[in-house]
Design a protein around this motif. Structure first.
Motif, PDB file in Angstrom:
ATOM      1  N   UNK A  36      47.532  43.882  52.735  1.00 42.67           N
ATOM      2  CA  UNK A  36      46.079  43.901  52.868  1.00 42.67           C
ATOM      3  C   UNK A  36      45.607  44.971  53.842  1.00 42.67           C
ATOM      4  N   UNK A  37      46.480  45.417  54.742  1.00 39.29           N
ATOM      5  CA  UNK A  37      46.116  46.493  55.675  1.00 39.29           C
ATOM      6  C   UNK A  37      45.981  47.829  54.964  1.00 39.29           C
ATOM      7  N   UNK A  38      46.584  47.926  53.773  1.00 34.36           N
ATOM      8  CA  UNK A  38      46.609  49.195  53.061  1.00 34.36           C
ATOM      9  C   UNK A  38      45.628  49.224  51.898  1.00 34.36           C
ATOM     10  N   UNK A  39      44.534  48.445  52.028  1.00 38.72           N
ATOM     11  CA  UNK A  39      43.443  48.510  51.067  1.00 38.72           C
ATOM     12  C   UNK A  39      43.609  47.681  49.817  1.00 38.72           C
ATOM     13  N   UNK A  40      44.559  46.735  49.810  1.00 37.46           N
ATOM     14  CA  UNK A  40      44.780  45.900  48.631  1.00 37.46           C
ATOM     15  C   UNK A  40      44.634  44.433  48.993  1.00 37.46           C
ATOM     16  N   UNK A  41      44.336  43.600  47.974  1.00 37.43           N
ATOM     17  CA  UNK A  41      44.367  42.163  48.187  1.00 37.43           C
ATOM     18  C   UNK A  41      45.803  41.725  48.406  1.00 37.43           C
ATOM     19  N   UNK A  42      45.968  40.595  49.114  1.00 36.04           N
ATOM     20  CA  UNK A  42      47.308  40.084  49.386  1.00 36.04           C
ATOM     21  C   UNK A  42      48.076  39.899  48.086  1.00 36.04           C
ATOM     22  N   UNK A  43      49.285  40.429  48.037  1.00 34.59           N
ATOM     23  CA  UNK A  43      50.109  40.317  46.835  1.00 34.59           C
ATOM     24  C   UNK A  43      51.571  40.434  47.236  1.00 34.59           C
ATOM     25  N   UNK A  44      52.422  39.653  46.586  1.00 33.87           N
ATOM     26  CA  UNK A  44      53.862  39.787  46.750  1.00 33.87           C
ATOM     27  C   UNK A  44      54.310  40.958  45.879  1.00 33.87           C
ATOM     28  N   UNK A  45      54.837  42.006  46.487  1.00 31.55           N
ATOM     29  CA  UNK A  45      55.193  43.200  45.728  1.00 31.55           C
ATOM     30  C   UNK A  45      56.269  42.924  44.684  1.00 31.55           C
ATOM     31  N   UNK A  46      57.022  41.839  44.862  1.00 34.55           N
ATOM     32  CA  UNK A  46      58.038  41.514  43.864  1.00 34.55           C
ATOM     33  C   UNK A  46      57.440  40.865  42.622  1.00 34.55           C
ATOM     34  N   UNK A  47      56.114  40.651  42.630  1.00 30.72           N
ATOM     35  CA  UNK A  47      55.447  40.082  41.455  1.00 30.72           C
ATOM     36  C   UNK A  47      54.588  41.099  40.719  1.00 30.72           C
ATOM     37  N   UNK A  48      54.681  42.372  41.113  1.00 33.67           N
ATOM     38  CA  UNK A  48      53.849  43.382  40.461  1.00 33.67           C
ATOM     39  C   UNK A  48      54.675  44.157  39.436  1.00 33.67           C
ATOM     40  N   UNK A  49      53.969  44.721  38.467  1.00 29.75           N
ATOM     41  CA  UNK A  49      54.626  45.538  37.450  1.00 29.75           C
ATOM     42  C   UNK A  49      53.837  46.829  37.230  1.00 29.75           C
ATOM     43  N   UNK A  50      52.893  47.080  38.118  1.00 34.67           N
ATOM     44  CA  UNK A  50      52.019  48.252  38.021  1.00 34.67           C
ATOM     45  C   UNK A  50      52.369  49.214  39.149  1.00 34.67           C
ATOM     46  N   UNK A  51      52.903  50.376  38.811  1.00 35.58           N
ATOM     47  CA  UNK A  51      53.348  51.319  39.840  1.00 35.58           C
ATOM     48  C   UNK A  51      52.188  51.980  40.583  1.00 35.58           C
ATOM     49  N   UNK A  52      50.962  51.870  40.036  1.00 35.71           N
ATOM     50  CA  UNK A  52      49.815  52.432  40.746  1.00 35.71           C
ATOM     51  C   UNK A  52      49.606  51.754  42.096  1.00 35.71           C
TER      52      UNK A  52
END
Length: 466
Positions: A36-52
């Protein structure tokens, strides 16, 4: 889970040692907890599939500063992880993951999808009501839907959950009808039988299911929850809900059921959302302030029987499997938000101080809990660009402040008149319509008018229609 697949990929495709793989894993864990410090909503990076999402983190100035201090370990880990995702997306590996892909969408995309899905089922609720329910659940995982029978409160919850991939069939949605004879938490949580065995209640079953899949949202609907006294059978859950705190970048709670009782310790998972529906009539029980302080109370009373236009050319909308991170709270305490956005806190507090001065007239002024949760609601709204500050604050007044008001003497009338003046900048006049376009908080003003008219007609008034 992507973490295990990533380790295997590093060792097999990049010939990276087990020691280095673990360092990369720790680096991604750290960035995931601070995303969240880097301009994104809280998210577990191991649950993403979007490289953007990876690209957005890599380009953020705060990340680059952290990366420089960490000898570029973080960027090395993220670039490897980006390559891992690209390989999976290109080659179609891990089909079992792709079929259950947790999409990462903006708050506006999520609420637009939920609105379209509900409408596709032949039900219509204004988009603002869908947004309001979404923000209320992000602010606190306990929401009450009130209103007259037949306005679709239960269906609203079912379609909301189903639009996000949560159904009774897959166990992510549980409907629990409340019985009038519930007098303690045993019917909901479970009890120890005469043989000493623990018999799970329906809520405990839902809790355990949610704990098994922490990356997915789980919904519990307590239907007709005020057929019994809520503070009798639900007080343990409410208390534990208030105990939530941060430990090692994770949200934890106090014990709900001890190991001695349930044979294992049961706590409240962060991915469980409880929604209660209530009808206010002579067969139901009123809510105590303890309950109202701990929930957003959303009212469903407006009925437009002649609105049939939304039924024309209904398009089919598929549900989306949305990860828990889309609904998860980023803020538990005001200091969490203060680090990020002091402006929204100061603006909200200024308005609440004005309202609180009037509420003191009947000793109904709000405390710190209500203030904090209103600030969280407004912050999530601002982050998502969903409503104006005034529109969002109007919902907060209607849901967190007005349900606390009731009375039969001149003090409640004076209070309601003063609140009407605050909400509209105009004096209340009997039998006259106010200008909703010029009112600051028109929804709250409309409710105040309703309460004043009930006081004049019946000699008593409250938020609730009965």
């Amino acid at each position: 889970m992507n973490k295990n697949n990533f380790i295997k990929w590093l060792e097999e495709n990049k010939n990276i040692s087990s020691y280095s793989s673990k360092r990369y894993i720790r680096a991604i864990d750290t960035i995931s907890s601070e995303v969240d410090r880097f301009g994104l909503n809280a998210v577990n990076l191991y649950n993403i599939y979007n490289t953007e999402i990876i690209d957005n983190i890599l380009s953020h100035p705060l990340f680059q500063e952290k990366n420089q201090k960490g000898n570029r370990m973080y960027s090395a880990a993220l670039n490897h992880y980006k390559n891992f995702l690209e390989d999976n997306n290109r080659d179609g590996l891990h089909k079992e993951v792709k079929e259950n892909e947790n999409l990462y969408l903006s708050a506006k995309q999520v609420t637009d999808h939920i609105f379209d899905y509900i409408q596709s089922k032949g039900f219509y609720y204004p988009k603002e009501e869908v947004i309001n329910l979404f923000l209320s659940l992000k602010s606190k995982p306990f929401v009450i839907l009130s209103g007259i029978s037949g306005t679709g409160k239960t269906k609203m919850v079912q379609w909301f959950a189903e639009s996000l991939g949560a159904t009774e069939k897959n166990g992510q949605f549980a409907l629990i009808p409340v019985r009038p004879d519930w007098s303690d938490g045993s019917d909901l949580l479970g009890y120890v039988d005469i043989k000493g065995d623990f018999k799970e209640g329906p809520l405990t079953k839902a809790i355990k299911a949610a704990q098994e899949h922490p990356d997915l949202p789980y919904f519990v609907l307590l239907d007709e929850m005020n057929l019994a006294r809520v503070e009798y059978y639900f007080s343990d859950v409410l208390s534990v809900m208030e105990s939530r705190r941060w430990e090692d970048s994770k949200v934890v709670s106090s014990t709900l059921l001890s190991e001695e009782v349930a044979k294992e310790e049961v706590t409240l998972p962060t991915n469980l959302y409880v929604i209660g529906t209530v009808n206010m009539d002579e067969t139901t029980h009123p809510f105590s302030k303890k309950v109202l302080d701990r929930a957003n109370t959303i009212e469903f009373n407006r009925v437009e029987l002649d609105n049939l236009s939304f039924l024309h050319d209904l398009a089919e909308v598929d549900s989306l499997v949305i990860g828990h991170s889309q609904l998860a709270s980023k803020y538990l305490h005001l200091k969490d938000l203060y680090k990020v956005d002091t402006e929204i806190i100061e603006k909200a507090t200024s308005e609440l101080v004005r309202i609180n001065k009037n509420l003191q007239l009947i000793n109904a002024h709000i405390g710190y809990r209500v203030r904090d949760e209103i600030c969280f609601y407004l912050a999530y709204n601002k982050d998502g660009g969903l409503m104006t500050f005034e529109e969002a604050f109007d919902h907060c007044i209607l849901q967190k402040i007005l349900p606390r008001l009731s009375g039969s003497d001149s003090r409640i009338e004076r209070l309601l008149r003063e609140l009407f003046l605050l909400f509209t900048n105009a004096e209340y006049q009997e039998d006259s319509q106010f200008d909703e376009q010029s009112a600051i908080y028109p929804k709250s003003a409309r409710k105040v008018i309703e309460m004043l008219r009930r006081l004049q007609a019946d000699g008593f008034t409250s938020f609730w229609i009965s």
